[in-house]
Design a protein around this motif. Structure first.
Motif, PDB file in Angstrom:
ATOM      1  N   MET A   1       0.825  -1.214   0.000  1.00 51.84           N
ATOM      2  CA  MET A   1       0.000   0.000   0.000  1.00 51.84           C
ATOM      3  C   MET A   1       0.858   1.263   0.000  1.00 51.84           C
ATOM      4  O   MET A   1       0.542   2.216  -0.680  1.00 51.84           O
ATOM      5  N   ASN A   2       1.961   1.256   0.771  1.00 50.62           N
ATOM      6  CA  ASN A   2       2.804   2.454   0.856  1.00 50.62           C
ATOM      7  C   ASN A   2       3.366   2.868  -0.494  1.00 50.62           C
ATOM      8  O   ASN A   2       3.418   4.061  -0.809  1.00 50.62           O
ATOM      9  N   TRP A   3       3.783   1.927  -1.291  1.00 49.28           N
ATOM     10  CA  TRP A   3       4.363   2.255  -2.587  1.00 49.28           C
ATOM     11  C   TRP A   3       3.341   2.905  -3.508  1.00 49.28           C
ATOM     12  O   TRP A   3       3.698   3.732  -4.341  1.00 49.28           O
ATOM     13  N   LEU A   4       2.061   2.548  -3.340  1.00 52.94           N
ATOM     14  CA  LEU A   4       1.019   3.174  -4.150  1.00 52.94           C
ATOM     15  C   LEU A   4       0.863   4.658  -3.807  1.00 52.94           C
ATOM     16  O   LEU A   4       0.601   5.480  -4.688  1.00 52.94           O
ATOM     17  N   LEU A   5       1.034   4.993  -2.554  1.00 48.69           N
ATOM     18  CA  LEU A   5       0.984   6.397  -2.148  1.00 48.69           C
ATOM     19  C   LEU A   5       2.129   7.182  -2.787  1.00 48.69           C
ATOM     20  O   LEU A   5       1.925   8.298  -3.281  1.00 48.69           O
ATOM     21  N   VAL A   6       3.318   6.585  -2.797  1.00 49.12           N
ATOM     22  CA  VAL A   6       4.472   7.241  -3.410  1.00 49.12           C
ATOM     23  C   VAL A   6       4.243   7.421  -4.910  1.00 49.12           C
ATOM     24  O   VAL A   6       4.484   8.501  -5.470  1.00 49.12           O
ATOM     25  N   VAL A   7       3.748   6.378  -5.566  1.00 47.73           N
ATOM     26  CA  VAL A   7       3.476   6.452  -7.006  1.00 47.73           C
ATOM     27  C   VAL A   7       2.426   7.518  -7.312  1.00 47.73           C
ATOM     28  O   VAL A   7       2.576   8.317  -8.240  1.00 47.73           O
ATOM     29  N   ALA A   8       1.368   7.561  -6.513  1.00 48.57           N
ATOM     30  CA  ALA A   8       0.305   8.548  -6.741  1.00 48.57           C
ATOM     31  C   ALA A   8       0.842   9.970  -6.595  1.00 48.57           C
ATOM     32  O   ALA A   8       0.529  10.858  -7.405  1.00 48.57           O
ATOM     33  N   GLY A   9       1.649  10.200  -5.590  1.00 52.11           N
ATOM     34  CA  GLY A   9       2.238  11.528  -5.403  1.00 52.11           C
ATOM     35  C   GLY A   9       3.175  11.895  -6.540  1.00 52.11           C
ATOM     36  O   GLY A   9       3.166  13.022  -7.029  1.00 52.11           O
ATOM     37  N   ALA A  10       3.965  10.930  -6.988  1.00 48.66           N
ATOM     38  CA  ALA A  10       4.904  11.174  -8.078  1.00 48.66           C
ATOM     39  C   ALA A  10       4.181  11.452  -9.390  1.00 48.66           C
ATOM     40  O   ALA A  10       4.659  12.234 -10.216  1.00 48.66           O
ATOM     41  N   MET A  11       3.020  10.832  -9.576  1.00 44.96           N
ATOM     42  CA  MET A  11       2.245  11.060 -10.798  1.00 44.96           C
ATOM     43  C   MET A  11       1.760  12.511 -10.885  1.00 44.96           C
ATOM     44  O   MET A  11       1.524  13.016 -11.980  1.00 44.96           O
ATOM     45  N   VAL A  12       1.628  13.155  -9.761  1.00 47.83           N
ATOM     46  CA  VAL A  12       1.256  14.572  -9.744  1.00 47.83           C
ATOM     47  C   VAL A  12       2.513  15.447  -9.762  1.00 47.83           C
ATOM     48  O   VAL A  12       2.557  16.459 -10.461  1.00 47.83           O
ATOM     49  N   GLY A  13       3.531  15.051  -9.013  1.00 46.53           N
ATOM     50  CA  GLY A  13       4.736  15.866  -8.880  1.00 46.53           C
ATOM     51  C   GLY A  13       5.518  16.053 -10.162  1.00 46.53           C
ATOM     52  O   GLY A  13       5.985  17.158 -10.457  1.00 46.53           O
ATOM     53  N   ALA A  14       5.666  14.992 -10.947  1.00 49.38           N
ATOM     54  CA  ALA A  14       6.466  15.087 -12.174  1.00 49.38           C
ATOM     55  C   ALA A  14       5.846  16.051 -13.196  1.00 49.38           C
ATOM     56  O   ALA A  14       6.537  16.950 -13.685  1.00 49.38           O
ATOM     57  N   PRO A  15       4.557  15.901 -13.526  1.00 49.66           N
ATOM     58  CA  PRO A  15       3.980  16.880 -14.459  1.00 49.66           C
ATOM     59  C   PRO A  15       3.943  18.294 -13.874  1.00 49.66           C
ATOM     60  O   PRO A  15       4.128  19.276 -14.599  1.00 49.66           O
ATOM     61  N   LEU A  16       3.731  18.400 -12.564  1.00 44.63           N
ATOM     62  CA  LEU A  16       3.719  19.712 -11.921  1.00 44.63           C
ATOM     63  C   LEU A  16       5.088  20.377 -12.054  1.00 44.63           C
ATOM     64  O   LEU A  16       5.191  21.581 -12.315  1.00 44.63           O
ATOM     65  N   ARG A  17       6.128  19.610 -11.905  1.00 43.99           N
ATOM     66  CA  ARG A  17       7.494  20.128 -12.077  1.00 43.99           C
ATOM     67  C   ARG A  17       7.686  20.646 -13.501  1.00 43.99           C
ATOM     68  O   ARG A  17       8.167  21.757 -13.717  1.00 43.99           O
ATOM     69  N   TYR A  18       7.318  19.845 -14.466  1.00 43.24           N
ATOM     70  CA  TYR A  18       7.483  20.222 -15.862  1.00 43.24           C
ATOM     71  C   TYR A  18       6.696  21.494 -16.192  1.00 43.24           C
ATOM     72  O   TYR A  18       7.229  22.430 -16.779  1.00 43.24           O
TER      73      TYR A  18
END
Length: 119
Positions: A1-18
């Motif tokens: 479950m923890n890794w899914l939280l990290v993946v979900a956050g990264a899915m927002v963070g990467a495009p937000l960075r760009y």
């Protein structure tokens, strides 16, 4: 479950960075890497807020996932190297000093705000 939280956050963070980097660059026509500077300082502030007041699950989602994908040490290093190679040594030094000082300041401010407002 923890890794899914990290993946979900990264899915927002990467495009937000760009998108943030592109928006900042379109407004600042200079040799200084303002886009990377802004996302890194924003990430430090967010991480400070999350560290100061959030549960472990929110820390995984926002701290590790979102901030991990939003901020970028590799691009900061590359852009600083490029500044040095192109003869913009003063801008390179300002990037390093400004990033460290502003990043730490933002992280400390985030923790202080979180503890003052939410705790």
């Amino acid at each position: 479950m923890n890794w899914l939280l990290v993946v979900a956050g990264a899915m927002v963070g990467a495009p937000l960075r760009y998108l943030t980097d592109r928006a900042v660059r379109s407004r600042h026509d200079s040799v200084f890497p303002w886009g990377t500077f802004v996302v890194n300082i924003a990430g430090c502030l967010i991480l400070g807020l999350v560290t100061g007041a959030a549960s472990s699950h929110v820390q995984l989602l926002l701290g590790t996932g979102l901030c991990g994908a939003l901020t970028t040490y590799s691009t900061f290093s590359y852009e600083t190297l490029r500044l040095t190679e192109t003869g913009a040594g003063l801008s390179a030094a300002a990037n390093v000093a400004g990033s460290v000082v502003a990043g730490l300041g933002a992280a400390f401010a985030g923790v202080w705000i979180a503890q003052t407002v939410w705790v």
